[in-house]
Design a protein around this motif. Structure first.
Motif, short mmCIF file in Angstrom:
data_model
loop_
_atom_site.label_atom_id
_atom_site.label_comp_id
_atom_site.label_asym_id
_atom_site.label_seq_id
_atom_site.Cartn_x
_atom_site.Cartn_y
_atom_site.Cartn_z
N ALA B 168 0.83 -1.20 0.00
CA ALA B 168 0.00 0.00 0.00
C ALA B 168 0.87 1.26 0.00
O ALA B 168 0.62 2.19 -0.77
CB ALA B 168 -0.92 -0.01 1.22
N ASN B 172 0.52 4.32 -2.66
CA ASN B 172 0.07 5.65 -2.29
C ASN B 172 0.33 5.88 -0.81
O ASN B 172 -0.42 5.41 0.05
CB ASN B 172 -1.43 5.80 -2.59
CG ASN B 172 -1.86 7.25 -2.50
OD1 ASN B 172 -1.35 8.01 -1.68
ND2 ASN B 172 -2.79 7.63 -3.33
N THR B 174 0.23 8.53 1.12
CA THR B 174 -0.71 9.34 1.90
C THR B 174 -1.94 8.52 2.26
O THR B 174 -2.41 8.53 3.40
CB THR B 174 -1.15 10.57 1.09
OG1 THR B 174 0.00 11.14 0.49
CG2 THR B 174 -1.81 11.59 1.97
N ALA B 175 -2.46 7.79 1.26
CA ALA B 175 -3.63 6.96 1.53
C ALA B 175 -3.30 5.94 2.61
O ALA B 175 -4.12 5.69 3.50
CB ALA B 175 -4.07 6.27 0.26
N ALA B 176 -2.10 5.38 2.55
CA ALA B 176 -1.71 4.39 3.55
C ALA B 176 -1.74 5.01 4.95
O ALA B 176 -2.16 4.39 5.92
CB ALA B 176 -0.33 3.84 3.23
N LYS B 177 -1.29 6.26 5.02
CA LYS B 177 -1.31 6.96 6.31
C LYS B 177 -2.75 7.06 6.80
O LYS B 177 -3.03 6.85 7.98
CB LYS B 177 -0.76 8.37 6.10
CG LYS B 177 0.56 8.61 6.82
CD LYS B 177 0.99 10.05 6.63
CE LYS B 177 2.47 10.09 6.34
NZ LYS B 177 2.93 11.40 5.91
N PHE B 178 -3.65 7.37 5.90
CA PHE B 178 -5.06 7.49 6.30
C PHE B 178 -5.62 6.17 6.79
O PHE B 178 -6.56 6.13 7.57
CB PHE B 178 -5.91 8.00 5.13
CG PHE B 178 -5.69 9.45 4.82
CD1 PHE B 178 -5.58 10.39 5.85
CD2 PHE B 178 -5.61 9.89 3.52
CE1 PHE B 178 -5.39 11.72 5.56
CE2 PHE B 178 -5.42 11.23 3.22
CZ PHE B 178 -5.29 12.15 4.26
N MET B 179 -5.07 5.06 6.30
CA MET B 179 -5.57 3.76 6.73
C MET B 179 -5.01 3.39 8.11
O MET B 179 -5.29 2.32 8.62
CB MET B 179 -5.13 2.66 5.74
CG MET B 179 -5.61 2.83 4.33
SD MET B 179 -7.37 2.89 4.19
CE MET B 179 -7.59 4.54 3.57
N VAL B 181 -1.59 3.30 8.72
CA VAL B 181 -0.29 2.65 8.56
C VAL B 181 0.81 3.60 9.06
O VAL B 181 0.83 4.77 8.67
CB VAL B 181 -0.03 2.30 7.08
CG1 VAL B 181 1.37 1.74 6.91
CG2 VAL B 181 -1.07 1.31 6.59
#
Lengths: 250, 284, 416, 238, 320
Positions: B168, B172, B174-179, B181
């Motif tokens: 992930a 992406n 940033t998206a991973a951060k939102f999940m 991670v």
């Protein structure tokens, strides 16, 4: 007429970013381009400045076909631009940044002339006190002005302004608008993208509206502001909302 | 005919070893967009780790390799925080030079402590006859191990939460951060695993070919070609690239002078980069 | 601005450092060696041979110099060249001008020696070239470089003679050699010799320095089914090559490799070493004595072979290979030349070397004075084979017949 | 405990030396749909970035479930149930739909309920059921938005933040998205919506804020704002 | 643009360094200074593509090798005098750069770096297989070749003078490029290639020219070095490590400045010289170099000049 676009289409993969857009820009006017996010405005600018070549359509600058001309040659012809996401040459000083414009744009000045031009232009945009500062150290409003100065230094006939007002506070906005009017007075044609509606409505002679890559309206600011399709593009379709309510109840 | 069979067999085995050597490089490239110029140094480090364990504890490289793997992950994570974390978002020159300086430090210290004398691990398993060709058992084991490690990596990347988080992050961040991670940890871990795989490759190759502290450099250069062949950033691609390379070196040479092989390899590298910078099998 | 310039100039002078000089009370011999790098094994052995000579000569009070009417002890100055050409020239210039070396010994290997020879020649210093067998160094017009080894052109020709003698039907030869000056010279000469004597060279290819994987060559060899594999390069690659020939059970009758099998460490690869043959500059079992000198009508010089072997083994706990002997003899020949010349003047020592024709425990020493000025023409190669004796691997001399200590075990694949 | 899930107090932040937000305060109540509207460049995205922890806060506080999370790293906030469905969807293109949904449930808290969440999401988006093994990057825009929403729901959100979910979608799909949002609202999921599609958002929202130039300029119920001329002015400048 | 004054002290400094061995007639100093000058030239020319244009040419040593081989072959085979042979070497390097650049300069960032490594390795392997260039063992001069220069000793001094001249020319050229309109265009490419193109910079031609300039001088250096060495072989001519040493020197001194590569090269060569003969550090020099490089990358990406410029703002003109 300084710029004429005929049926410009630009695609990325399967996505149509600009769809069959035609328009003409008259010499000396301010021509605004508006539209919601993702409407294809910046892509259109990239096609005009030669960053991308369109899949379909023709582009004429002063009746010369420039559809496939590399961007540096367009700059030499007198098309200059600013970027929505500023692209300062960080490790060069403000003065040097502006000199690049003067050296390689329409003016094609030598270093000595370029320096003179750069000082004049910095004076115009109000950055002369920062001439020796590295461009990377400027704040965003200053960088926007730098972009403008760099474009102006090339003594363009047509200048493309991509959201030069975004991120500025109200007093900075009115400062910048003054600068834009000053540019117009010099006889330079301006093609500008802007989100700040009251500003663009105020300065534009004509406005074109894009939505989903297609042109949906063109006309004077008043005409555009009262156009049904434009309002819908910006505020959404009231009928759609009603439909949702109905379905939601069902 | 026998010679062709033998060439294909040894080409496949060598290719698997090459592939394993390149996987770590490709993983790091794919996840963090860093070309790890310390790759070769860590391969050499793996060789020495395996060598010393064999020499002083008498443990076969095929067993100690799991220890090397674990040590590699830790070493790699430390290396990430020391050399890379600060410049991970900087332009490529910074990460290239940061990883290169790591390589200089490792090879420099390696030269100091181990000298550049050639060494070899002689496990002495003998040879086995396959289709009329004799092949050292170590080579076959290395081939099997490299398949196993590739499989393990795949299971890890596709079947575990952490592995998925690595993928992930590579797609992406940033998206991973939102999940939820912890991306810093994941980046360091990805680097750690890349390094560990390099060391594992070194540890295994050391059981087949002699080496010095400088040997890793050869495999690093080959790994570049392999990664570009197989697709930048794709671990499985590395294995495919390795196989192409191994077969190229062993089968093609039946007909052309061995000396021309490196020329062809690097010519291929440059041509692919020019035609399709993401590699033959790479995505757009 | 002027002050800044003056300051910078001053700093630059300081950074460059100053040279120092010292008085002469010893003979300084300079060389570089490969303490690290791929040629380390051979170079280290050569150095031990040299060191033994230094001990031997200094224990006698040094070399007698007639012009000074006294014996001068020998002092070594050396640097590590890392087996790489990058620094060799700089280090040799340093040896000559900073360390005031009177004489030079070459680095190990023909490639490094060729680089160093340029400097020796430029400064007119005598350089004894040991561990450098390439012929090509000696047709470059150098007048100060003298070769101890039998030149490369005569290295592997004996192996072909040997094959012909033991198995006249064996005709197919594969030549695989390292991309180095020395190995290339050997291989090229061997190929020419083979073709002239009715052999068929089925494979003639080279491999890069530092090669560790010979599979592609062995596949090719397996396809061409030669009777003999000859070639190789230096120690590391030769050892690996021999190991992989064995691992892949290549069915050849004779394997003859350069350098590696002659080094005692070669035995470490165990059964892979068995029945491998090699040319050797010298073997402890070779018998060069005062008697053989008398037979040729030349004079004998230096210690005997048994003294050398015994002392060397006592000192280093291992048997000397030919690199060690080469190192010792380089010193010994220089010593003889200085004594003959009676002074340290390079031109006079050079004249003494031109005239030299002696027998030592290492064999005969005589230098060419014609087109290949300085090339060794007195010395001959022997051929050894690794054989099994009482469960241990030993080197036996198998060729030429009159020097042999054992019979050749043939064919090579007998051991599979 | 109050029913305020998210509370933003006098938030100020920006990039480099440029201040974007000038003292923004707002609340999102449990079980309610709160909407922020405002034209481009009004600071909506920056506000969300500050709330989710991607941009550091200069001044002010962010409280989540009564806890001060102003300086917590982004991944810790996700752990607590503050879940973001980002603008532009930001799917993991090389992963399958199933894996994307799984990644949504990455936090320990959500992992435990993976199975239930998945049932819930697939129930909500039956279309995804047949597409579970398709790579997310190969789907159409509308489908991608479904996956993005589903991925957010997989996290068992205590607050689901939706950043411009209708962006770049054709009118038919916009309708789909909003009907899903409405359904979620009926399910009692707490949401914070940022939208440009003013009419339709105001129609379904419980409470709305209007942002302009980095400040909240107006707030009220959806109906109140829908009638207000101020909103049109903020957008069209006339 | 404000002109820098770095030439006012760089030229005297280089002249002073070059004159030192001549004044003292010290051959040992000559050998050291020769290497220093060689490194200065290599670093200053790499700086044109790396520092001014922002393209990380990792395999830049290929041009040193091409120049070296071209010149060596002309001297070896046809007995051409060093000066025309050297110029031919430089021109050959520049031409190869133009041809190769046409292709690889389309790549950016790390991919470009890898491609240049590939080019170097490919050319090295090719030369290794070419019999007329001596293959892997290369070519050797016959010692007689030095006679036309008045003997070996004089030939080496001649090579030395030539190197000093080439160094000074390189530094002067790099100064004038930097302070020209051409240089301004290069810097704009370095900072943002797309922006530069839109501003009217013919990026493709500028990059190619910069690449050719930065290849020409290493070509000259290669010719002189291998003339002096008396032999040439692929391993020495296309030694990748030297490429990285070049980058190191540029980074150490400060990339994109005129004085940076000079300072970096002098310090690096001296440091290496000292570390190599010091018994304690001899084997650690690589590790130390790596550590220093890491410190530069992490904490002082502007190199020594960058640090000085930060501390003493007024020095900017002096150092540029």
């Amino acid at each position: 007429m300084i710029l004429r676009a005929e049926h410009i289409t630009k695609m990325f993969g399967g996505l149509v970013a600009v769809n069959d857009v035609s328009f003409e820009v008259e010499e000396g006017e301010i021509f605004g381009v508006i539209g919601p996010n993702g409407a294809g405005k910046t892509t259109l600018f990239n096609v005009i400045s030669g960053v991308y070549f369109p899949e379909k359509g023709k582009l004429y600058f002063k009746d010369r076909d420039i559809t496939r001309l590399p961007s540096f040659k367009r700059a030499r012809l007198g098309i200059a631009r600013t970027h929505q996401i500023v692209k300062p040459l960080n490790e060069l000083t403000v003065l040097e940044n502006v000199m690049v414009g003067a050296c390689f744009g329409k003016t094609f000045a030598n270093l000595k002339e370029a320096e003179k031009i750069a000082w004049e232009v910095l004076e115009t945009v109000g950055l002369s006190d920062k001439a020796d500062v590295l461009a990377g150290k400027l704040n965003v409003p200053q960088k926007k002005r730098l972009e403008l100065a760099r474009a102006l230094a090339s003594k363009p006939e047509l200048i493309l302004l991509d959201e030069v007002l975004a991120g500025l506070n109200p007093s900075e906005v009115s400062e910048m608008l003054k600068v834009i009017m000053k540019i117009k007075e010099q006889g330079i044609t301006i093609l500008m993208i802007e989100h700040l509606m009251h500003a663009i409505m105020k300065v534009s002679d004509r406005i074109m509206v894009l939505d989903y890559g297609s042109k949906i309206a063109e006309g004077t600011p008043e005409e555009v502001a009262n156009n049904e399709r434009v309002i819908e593009a910006y505020l959404g379709n009231p009928e759609l909302a009603l439909k949702l309510l109905k379905e939601g109840k069902a | 005919m026998e010679a062709w069979i033998s060439a294909v067999l040894s080409g496949i085995l060598l290719g698997l070893a090459y592939g394993l050597a390149a996987i770590g490089l490709n993983l790091i490239w794919g996840v963090m967009n860093v070309i790890n110029l310390s790759h070769g140094a860590f391969i050499a480090l793996g060789m020495f780790a395996s060598y010393f364990i064999f020499k002083f504890a008498g443990i076969s490289p095929f067993i100690s390799v799991f220890l090397v793997l674990a040590v590699g992950v830790v070493l790699g994570m430390i290396a990430y925080f020391l050399a890379l974390h600060r410049v991970i978002l900087a332009p490529e020159l910074s990460t290239l030079l940061a990883t290169y300086s790591l390589s200089l430090i490792i090879i420099g210290l390696g030269t100091f402590f181990f000298t550049t004398n050639p060494r070899a691990i002689d496990v002495g398993l003998g040879s086995v006859k396959v289709f009329g060709a004799y092949i050292p058992k170590e080579k076959i084991l290395v081939g099997i191990y490299s398949l196993i490690f590739t499989l393990l990596l795949y299971l890890f990347l596709y079947k575990t939460w952490t592995g998925k988080a690595i993928r992930a992050v590579s797609m992406n961040i940033t998206a991973a951060k939102f999940m939820g991670v912890n991306t810093t940890f994941i980046l360091s871990l990805a680097f750690g695993i890349g390094i560990a795989l390099a060391m594992v490759a070194g540890a295994l190759i050391a059981s087949v070919f002699p080496f010095t502290i400088l040997t890793g450099g050869v495999y690093e250069l080959k790994s570049f070609v392999i990664c570009v062949l197989g697709g930048l950033g794709s671990p499985l691609g590395a294995l495919v690239g390795g196989l192409i390379m191994g077969l190229l070196e062993n089968v093609l040479t039946l007909k052309i002078q061995v000396g021309y092989v490196p020329f062809l390899e690097f010519l291929i590298l440059v041509i692919i980069l020019l035609v399709k910078p993401t590699g033959i099998m790479g995505k757009e | 601005m002027k002050r800044l310039v003056a300051f910078l100039v001053g700093v630059s002078f300081l950074m460059l450092g100053l040279t120092t000089s010292f008085a002469k009370d010893k003979i300084v011999i300079g060389f570089t060696m490969s303490q690290t790098g791929k040629l380390n094994a051979e170079s280290a052995e050569q150095y031990r041979g040299l060191l033994l000579w230094q001990k031997w000569v200094n224990s006698q009070g040094g070399i007698y110099v007639k012009a000074l009417k006294k014996k001068l002890p020998v002092k070594f100055v050396y640097y590590d060249d890392e087996s790489s050409k990058d620094r060799v020239q700089q280090l040799y210039v340093r040896l000559i001008s900073k360390d005031k070396a009177d004489f030079l010994i070459s680095p190990y290997s023909s490639g490094l020696t060729a680089s160093a020879a340029v400097i020796a020649e430029q400064y007119g210093k005598i350089m004894m070239a040991t561990g450098a067998a390439s012929d090509s160094i000696f047709n470059k017009g150098y007048m100060h470089v003298f070769q101890i080894y039998t030149p490369a052109s005569r290295y592997l020709t004996g192996a072909l003679d040997l094959l012909k003698a033991v198995d006249p039907k064996a005709k197919k030869v594969a030549i695989v050699y390292e991309q180095s000056n020395f190995a290339k010279a050997v291989a090229t000469a061997a190929k020419k010799y083979a073709e002239k004597h009715g052999f068929k060279v089925v494979l003639f290819e080279s491999y890069a320095k530092g090669t560790t994987d010979f599979t592609s060559f062995l596949n090719k060899i397996a396809a061409k089914r030669p009777d003999a594999i000859i070639g190789g390069g230096h120690f590391a690659d030769g050892e690996t090559f021999a190991r992989q020939i064995f691992e892949q059970r290549i069915k050849v009758k004779l394997v003859s490799l350069l350098v590696a099998p002659a080094v005692p460490k070669f035995a470490e690869i165990g059964k892979a070493a068995l029945y491998v043959t090699a040319p050797s500059q010298w073997e402890p079992k070779a018998k060069y004595t005062e008697a053989s000198a008398k037979k040729l009508g030349i004079s004998w010089y230096g210690p005997t072979a048994s003294w050398f072997v015994k002392t060397y083994e006592k000192e280093y706990k291992e048997a000397p290979g030919y690199h060690a002997a080469g190192g010792f003899i380089a010193g010994l020949v220089l010593q003889k030349a200085i004594e003959d010349a009676g002074c340290l003047d390079a031109e006079k020592v050079r004249k003494a070397l031109e005239k030299m024709d002696i027998m030592t425990f290492y064999g005969r020493i005589k230098f060419e004075t014609g087109k290949y000025y300085g090339r060794q023409i007195g010395h001959d190669m022997v051929y050894l084979q690794w054989q099994e004796k009482g469960g241990k691997l030993v080197k036996e001399v198998v060729w030429p017949e009159h020097a042999a200590s054992a019979r050749l075990v043939y064919p090579y694949y007998k051991k599979y | 405990m109050s029913d305020v899930v998210l509370k933003v107090e006098d938030l100020e932040t920006g990039y480099g030396e440029v201040q974007i937000l000038w003292g923004v305060s707002l609340e999102a109540k449990k079980g309610k749909l709160t909407t922020i509207i405002g034209s481009n460049g009004s600071g909506k995205t920056t506000l969300l970035r500050a709330i989710t922890g991607v941009v550091p806060v200069w001044k002010g506080r962010v409280l989540f479930k009564g806890e001060d999370i102003t300086h917590l790293p982004a991944h810790r906030r996700a752990d607590m149930g503050l879940v973001m469905v980002p603008e532009g969807r930001m799917l993991f293109p090389e992963m399958t739909v199933y894996e994307n949904l799984e990644m949504g449930a990455y936090t320990k808290r959500a992992r435990a309920k993976l199975k239930e969440s998945l049932d819930f999401v697939l129930n909500l988006f039956p279309r995804l059921k047949e597409r579970l093994n398709q790579k997310a990057g190969t789907m159409s825009g509308g489908e991608q938005q479904m996956v993005a929403l589903g991925r957010g729901l997989m996290a068992c959100p205590e607050l689901l933040i939706l950043d411009e979910p209708s962006l770049g979608l054709a009118p038919k799909l916009v309708l789909d998205v909003f009907s899903v949002i409405k359904k979620l609202k009926d399910e009692g999921i707490t949401m914070l919506l940022v939208e440009q599609n003013v009419h339709i958002s105001l129609m379904i929202t419980d409470w709305a804020y209007v942002m302009a130039e980095g400040r909240i300029v107006m707030e009220g119920s959806g109906e109140e704002l829908e009638k207000s001329e101020e909103v049109k002015k903020a957008y069209l400048g006339v | 643009m404000k002109k820098g004054y770095s030439l006012f002290w760089l030229i005297p400094l280089l002249v002073a360094i070059s004159a030192y061995p001549v004044v003292t007639r010290s051959v040992i100093a000559r050998e050291s200074v020769f290497l220093i000058l060689m490194y200065v030239t290599l670093a200053a020319s790499l700086n044109i593509i790396l520092g001014y244009t922002g393209y990380v040419s990792f395999g830049h040593i290929v041009f040193y090798g091409i120049g070296g081989y071209t010149a060596f072959y002309l001297m070896y085979k046809f007995g051409v005098h060093l000066i025309p042979a050297m110029l031919a070497g430089g021109v050959a390097s520049a031409l190869v750069a133009l041809a190769v650049g046409e292709a690889v300069l389309r790549l950016r960032g790390a991919i470009f770096a890898i491609a240049t490594i590939g080019v170097n390795e490919a050319i090295k392997s090719l030369v290794t297989n070419l019999a007329f260039l001596g293959g892997a063992t290369g070519l050797f001069f016959n010692f007689k070749i030095y006679r036309s220069y008045g003997g070996a000793a004089k030939a080496i001094w001649f090579a030395y003078y030539l190197m000093a001249a080439v160094t000074i020319v390189t530094v002067v050229v790099s100064y004038f490029i930097k302070n020209s309109k051409f240089g301004l265009g290069l810097f704009s490419i370095r900072e943002d290639e797309d922006a530069a193109a839109v501003l009217g910079v013919d990026t493709k031609r500028f990059k190619s020219l910069a690449y050719a300039f930065s290849a020409f001088f290493p070509g000259l250096v290669g010719a002189i070095f291998f003339f002096k060495a008396g032999n040439i072989e692929p391993d020495d001519a296309f030694h990748l490590i030297k490429s990285i040493e070049m980058i190191f020197m540029v980074m150490l001194g400060g990339y994109g400045t005129v004085s940076g590569p000079v300072i970096g090269a002098v310090i690096y060569e001296r440091l290496k010289g000292i570390l190599l003969v010091n018994p304690l550090f001899k084997n650690l020099h690589m590790a130390i170099a790596g550590f220093v490089l890491l410190l530069i990358v992490l904490f002082a990406p502007g190199g020594i000049v960058g640090l000085l410029r930060e501390r003493f703002k007024k020095l900017r003109g002096v150092l540029e």
